[in-house]
Design a protein around this motif. Structure first.
Motif, short mmCIF file in Angstrom:
data_model
loop_
_atom_site.label_atom_id
_atom_site.label_comp_id
_atom_site.label_asym_id
_atom_site.label_seq_id
_atom_site.Cartn_x
_atom_site.Cartn_y
_atom_site.Cartn_z
N PHE A 182 0.83 -1.20 0.00
CA PHE A 182 0.00 0.00 0.00
C PHE A 182 0.87 1.26 0.00
O PHE A 182 0.57 2.24 -0.68
N SER A 183 1.95 1.22 0.78
CA SER A 183 2.88 2.34 0.83
C SER A 183 3.47 2.58 -0.55
O SER A 183 3.54 3.72 -1.04
N THR B 109 1.29 17.07 -4.06
CA THR B 109 2.04 17.51 -2.88
C THR B 109 1.62 16.69 -1.66
O THR B 109 2.20 16.83 -0.59
N ILE B 110 0.59 15.85 -1.81
CA ILE B 110 0.19 14.97 -0.71
C ILE B 110 1.13 13.76 -0.71
O ILE B 110 1.27 13.07 -1.71
N PRO B 111 1.82 13.50 0.43
CA PRO B 111 2.79 12.42 0.49
C PRO B 111 2.20 11.04 0.20
O PRO B 111 1.06 10.74 0.57
N GLY B 112 2.99 10.20 -0.46
CA GLY B 112 2.56 8.88 -0.90
C GLY B 112 2.03 7.97 0.20
O GLY B 112 1.06 7.25 0.00
N ASN B 113 2.69 8.01 1.37
CA ASN B 113 2.25 7.12 2.45
C ASN B 113 0.86 7.49 2.97
O ASN B 113 0.11 6.64 3.42
N ILE B 114 0.56 8.79 2.91
CA ILE B 114 -0.78 9.24 3.32
C ILE B 114 -1.81 8.74 2.31
O ILE B 114 -2.89 8.27 2.68
N GLY C 207 -1.45 6.05 0.53
CA GLY C 207 -1.53 4.62 0.82
C GLY C 207 -2.45 4.33 2.00
O GLY C 207 -3.23 3.37 1.97
N MET C 208 -2.36 5.17 3.02
CA MET C 208 -3.20 5.01 4.20
C MET C 208 -4.67 5.19 3.85
O MET C 208 -5.52 4.40 4.25
N LEU C 209 -4.98 6.25 3.10
CA LEU C 209 -6.37 6.53 2.70
C LEU C 209 -6.90 5.38 1.83
O LEU C 209 -8.04 4.96 1.98
N LEU D 285 -5.89 2.21 1.90
CA LEU D 285 -6.15 1.05 2.76
C LEU D 285 -7.45 1.24 3.54
O LEU D 285 -8.25 0.32 3.68
N PHE D 286 -7.66 2.48 4.02
CA PHE D 286 -8.88 2.79 4.77
C PHE D 286 -10.13 2.52 3.91
O PHE D 286 -11.07 1.88 4.37
N VAL E 75 2.86 4.42 8.66
CA VAL E 75 1.90 5.48 8.32
C VAL E 75 0.66 4.83 7.69
O VAL E 75 -0.47 5.17 8.03
N VAL E 76 0.89 3.85 6.80
CA VAL E 76 -0.23 3.13 6.18
C VAL E 76 -1.05 2.40 7.24
O VAL E 76 -2.28 2.39 7.21
N ALA F 171 -4.33 3.41 9.12
CA ALA F 171 -5.68 3.18 8.61
C ALA F 171 -6.44 2.22 9.51
O ALA F 171 -7.67 2.28 9.58
N GLU G 278 8.67 16.10 3.16
CA GLU G 278 8.24 16.37 1.80
C GLU G 278 7.67 17.78 1.66
O GLU G 278 7.91 18.44 0.66
N SER H 297 -0.08 19.87 3.71
CA SER H 297 0.58 19.90 2.40
C SER H 297 -0.16 20.82 1.43
O SER H 297 0.40 21.25 0.43
#
Lengths: 135, 230
Positions: free
Chosen positions: A17-18, A31-36, A38-40, A42-43, B72-73, B76, B137, B218
């Motif tokens: 997901f990351s 500009t939104i970081p990739g891990n965020i 990935g989190m969304l 997964l959610f 971070v993932v 969720a 970032e 961001s």
């Protein structure tokens, strides 16, 4: 032993997901970081049961239980900034400390105030409904 | 081969330090013994006395840091577990996260200007209330210094965790929602770890606030640079 394998496998799923999130970020140059992202992702997958919660539960719980460990290498980086011990560094630290206190007090107090107000209004409405029902 | 041996020993050293300081904190839960603080100080002392530079240490250290991504993932998961609650308080949490991010960036920007701090440094401090990988970032997007951003994030995280019980006491923030927003919105993941000491609700609110702050941060980061005219 099975438990350890399960955790490792589930952490790998989180890694995927990351990776997908970071790829999306680069592809659209967001500009939104990739891990965020990935989190969304997964959610959303959990909410629609595309990924059953059992598939990531143990891995997620494990990572979150040792959260603090992952920050140690990053925070040790402070050692490369000996100038933080000079007057300029002192001013910088003062700005950070004061701003931290302001942020914490303002955000916590404001949110608590509005949350209570909302709760009270809901309680009042519930009260009105029940009293009108009793009439 | 020697590099592999060296990086493995650095990873093991970090793990040992982590487990020692966590055990110590469980036994004596004093703010000064907070794992992130005592662990960092102990690590720096060991590295300096062994004559190992940070750059060299990070050959092994980056393996541990790379786990930040899936962690971070993993946020969720608590988010999902509290989804009914989140639906109920969605606007409160988004509003709270927005207030936190705006206050954090504006206050440090204005304070920095008042104290005549270099604008390059101030820009690096703007994302200090965001979670570390996000702050790095954002700092890059704003043309600040990534390492300086990490320093700002770390100090904010540690200090926020230490000062939070006093702020909560004197400003009278005693609901889980208020505490969660304050901790997650100010001190990101470290605040979230602290929120877990209160209850699961505060922890969940803190982690979603942190995530939403990362998104809001961001977006409004570049706007703040323009507002503050830096």
């Amino acid at each position: 032993m099975m438990k350890v394998l399960l955790v490792i496998l589930q952490v790998c799923i989180l890694y995927i997901f990351s990776f997908v999130g970071i790829s999306i970020q680069h592809f659209f140059s967001l500009t939104i970081p990739g891990n965020i992202i990935g989190m969304l992702l997964l959610f959303v997958c959990l909410c629609f049961n595309i990924v059953p919660v059992k598939m990531i539960e143990s891995g997620a719980q494990f990572l979150l239980s040792i959260l603090m460990l992952f920050f140690i290498p990053a925070t040790v980086g402070v050692m490369d900034y000996p100038e933080l011990l000079s007057v300029h560094g002192l001013l910088l630290i003062i700005a950070i400390l004061v701003s931290t206190m302001i942020t914490m007090a303002v955000s916590g107090k404001t949110t608590q105030y509005f949350a209570k107000k909302t709760q009270k209004r809901e309680a009042d409405q519930a009260c009105e409904t029940s009293s009108s029902q009793s009439l | 081969m020697r590099d592999i041996f060296f990086s493995i020993s650095m990873i093991l050293l970090t793990l040992v330090i982590y487990f020692v300081v966590t055990w110590l904190y469980k036994k004596y839960p004093l703010p000064i013994l907070l794992p992130i603080l005592s662990g960092t100080v102990l690590m720096i002392i060991i590295l300096v006395s062994l004559g190992i530079s940070y750059e060299k240490y990070m050959i092994g250290g980056q393996v541990i840091t790379s786990l930040l991504g899936p962690t971070v993932v993993a946020l969720a998961y608590p988010l999902y577990k509290q989804r009914d609650f989140l639906k109920k308080y969605l606007f409160t949490i988004i509003g709270g996260a927005f207030i936190a991010t705006l206050t954090a960036m504006l206050s440090v920007g204005l304070l920095g200007k008042a104290l005549r701090i270099d604008s390059g440094f101030i820009i690096s401090l703007l994302p200090k209330s965001l979670t570390t990988p996000v702050a790095i970032e954002v700092a890059k997007v704003l043309e600040g210094n990534a390492s300086m951003a990490v320093v700002g994030v770390t100090i904010t995280g540690i200090f926020g965790v230490i000062i939070s019980p006093y702020i909560f006491k004197y400003v009278r923030i005693h609901t889980s929602i208020g505490r969660g927003i304050a901790l997650g919105g100010t001190s990101h993941a470290m605040g979230t770890a602290k929120a877990a000491e209160y209850d699961e609700l505060a922890f969940s609110i803190s982690s979603i606030t942190m995530s939403i702050c990362a998104i809001i941060g961001s977006i409004i980061g570049p706007l703040m640079v323009w507002v503050l005219q830096m």
